[in-house]
Design an enzyme around this catalytic site. Sequence first.
Site, PDB file in Angstrom:
ATOM      1  N   HIS A 133       0.811  -1.220   0.000  1.00 13.57           N
ATOM      2  CA  HIS A 133       0.000   0.000   0.000  1.00 13.57           C
ATOM      3  C   HIS A 133       0.841   1.265   0.000  1.00 13.57           C
ATOM      4  O   HIS A 133       0.319   2.363  -0.146  1.00 13.57           O
ATOM      5  CB  HIS A 133      -0.955   0.014   1.205  1.00 13.57           C
ATOM      6  CG  HIS A 133      -0.265   0.186   2.530  1.00 13.57           C
ATOM      7  ND1 HIS A 133       0.045  -0.879   3.356  1.00 13.57           N
ATOM      8  CD2 HIS A 133       0.178   1.289   3.175  1.00 13.57           C
ATOM      9  CE1 HIS A 133       0.644  -0.427   4.449  1.00 13.57           C
ATOM     10  NE2 HIS A 133       0.741   0.889   4.361  1.00 13.57           N
ATOM     11  N   ASP A 136      -0.447  -7.498   0.798  1.00 12.85           N
ATOM     12  CA  ASP A 136       0.131  -6.185   1.068  1.00 12.85           C
ATOM     13  C   ASP A 136       1.661  -6.264   1.054  1.00 12.85           C
ATOM     14  O   ASP A 136       2.321  -6.237   2.085  1.00 12.85           O
ATOM     15  CB  ASP A 136      -0.365  -5.651   2.418  1.00 12.85           C
ATOM     16  CG  ASP A 136      -0.101  -4.160   2.577  1.00 12.85           C
ATOM     17  OD1 ASP A 136       0.472  -3.558   1.652  1.00 12.85           O
ATOM     18  OD2 ASP A 136      -0.470  -3.603   3.628  1.00 12.85           O
ATOM     19  N   GLY A 155       3.807   5.837   9.124  1.00 10.26           N
ATOM     20  CA  GLY A 155       5.211   5.877   8.708  1.00 10.26           C
ATOM     21  C   GLY A 155       5.941   4.582   8.976  1.00 10.26           C
ATOM     22  O   GLY A 155       7.009   4.349   8.433  1.00 10.26           O
ATOM     23  N   SER A 177       4.747   1.680   8.128  1.00 11.27           N
ATOM     24  CA  SER A 177       4.346   0.728   7.091  1.00 11.27           C
ATOM     25  C   SER A 177       5.549   0.109   6.392  1.00 11.27           C
ATOM     26  O   SER A 177       6.509   0.810   6.040  1.00 11.27           O
ATOM     27  CB  SER A 177       3.474   1.423   6.046  1.00 11.27           C
ATOM     28  OG  SER A 177       2.145   1.494   6.460  1.00 11.27           O
ATOM     29  N   SER A 189       1.676  -3.938   7.871  1.00 11.87           N
ATOM     30  CA  SER A 189       0.577  -3.596   6.974  1.00 11.87           C
ATOM     31  C   SER A 189      -0.240  -2.435   7.541  1.00 11.87           C
ATOM     32  O   SER A 189      -0.270  -1.351   6.995  1.00 11.87           O
ATOM     33  CB  SER A 189      -0.321  -4.810   6.738  1.00 11.87           C
ATOM     34  OG  SER A 189      -1.456  -4.459   5.962  1.00 11.87           O
TER      35      SER A 189
END
Length: 454
Positions: A204, A234, A315, A317, A332
């Site tokens: 993402h 993801d 941030g 991720s 995720s």
Amino acid sequence: MRHARRRVVRRVTRLAAVGGLLLGGAMVTQAAMASETPSAPARPLAATGDTGAALVARLGTARTAGDWIGADGRTVVAVTDEAAAREVRRAGAEAKVVPHSMNELKSATATLRSAPRVPGTAWAVDYRANRVVVRADRTVSAGDWSRLTRVATGIGGFVHMERTKGTFTTRLNGAQPILSTGGRCSAGFNVTDGRSDFILTAGHCGPAGSTWFADNQGGQQLGRTVNSSFPGSDFSLVQYAGGKAGAGADVVAIGGGKGVRITGAADPAVGQRVFRSGSTSGLRDGRVTALNATVNYPEGTVTGLIETTVCAEPGDSGGPLFSEGIALGVTSGGNGDCTAGGTTFFQPVTKALTALGVRLIVSARNAGGTPSPAPAASAAQGAMAPNAASPGSSAPVTGAPQGSTLLARLTDTRNVGPGLLVIAGSLIALVATRYIRAEQDRKAYRRHYSATWG
């Protein structure tokens, strides 16, 4: 005046030599300490070596309902009959007889997936409670909650509904300095296909074609996203602009110039203690609460995730999830933050590696100098007491312009050789200054007595 200058020079030289001895000694000592083999993890508790996953696979999903690590570190397997329980106990694990099999629990989650999608909801199988837990965040309306409750009621009483605080979102933060065209994320693990090296991160964070930078000003291009999967899964691949990850590719940063050496990849076990590192909140730990979780983000539904109690913030991720140096997942999304806590979901590394056709770049000392594929089973992860787990073997972070401290450089195991050279040079300097002083004193003595002789 000349003698005074000579004395000053000799003193400065001696001080420099002593300082060199101290520095060289520190480099050698610290590097030796950093390269020490970490203490061995807790031994497997199953006498036959059978893991919970292996027992479940042998007995089948019609007679079992998952496995997890108990508070005492023992493997626990949920079974539906006494015959299966006896087999589990013979294997050295603990058995818990439950009313619903994994087939029933999976059927319930399939029914939930086939219902109209409700953003802000998530569900997973709670192995220990032998039920399916459905959660809804504060964005879910009363009408959607009522409709989803009716679906759950139709499945059976083992589907538990509960409201949760916060919102289920991906951990991308576009408000912070942008490091990619999609927003600010965290690098996960370095992987390779044998020709080029890549960063494995969250899907993402940006679609294929997104450009990534290593600095806030966008002046140093890091690479470009060449493969991405989101929603559904993801994960994504960022190909390095130079083609190679460089030195320290087997290390994930945990802050303060320190890192953890990655030695392989596996799937986690429920109840296992795990660690996550991210560019926003640094190193955090928690426990795995469920596997194969489903989350309905506003952008779409992602399935097959690892559910944990580890906190995360925007941030983080794409950041790595690991334990004992074993790569487990990439961040995720979730709800909450690292002040109030919350639930965070991770894309399993093993599934991403298989789907992308790449392999993890691991420590050369464990892989014989070449990257190795991820293990297919999680035996190593389920074989230790939860409280005994640690992030893994420490290592200095190299090749990073930021966060590299003097201490991290001194503790680099590669500094043993240079440290010994510094010590040798300092000893030579000390001996040389001592010899020069003795020689000067002898000459002065001769001049004095030759001038006054007779």
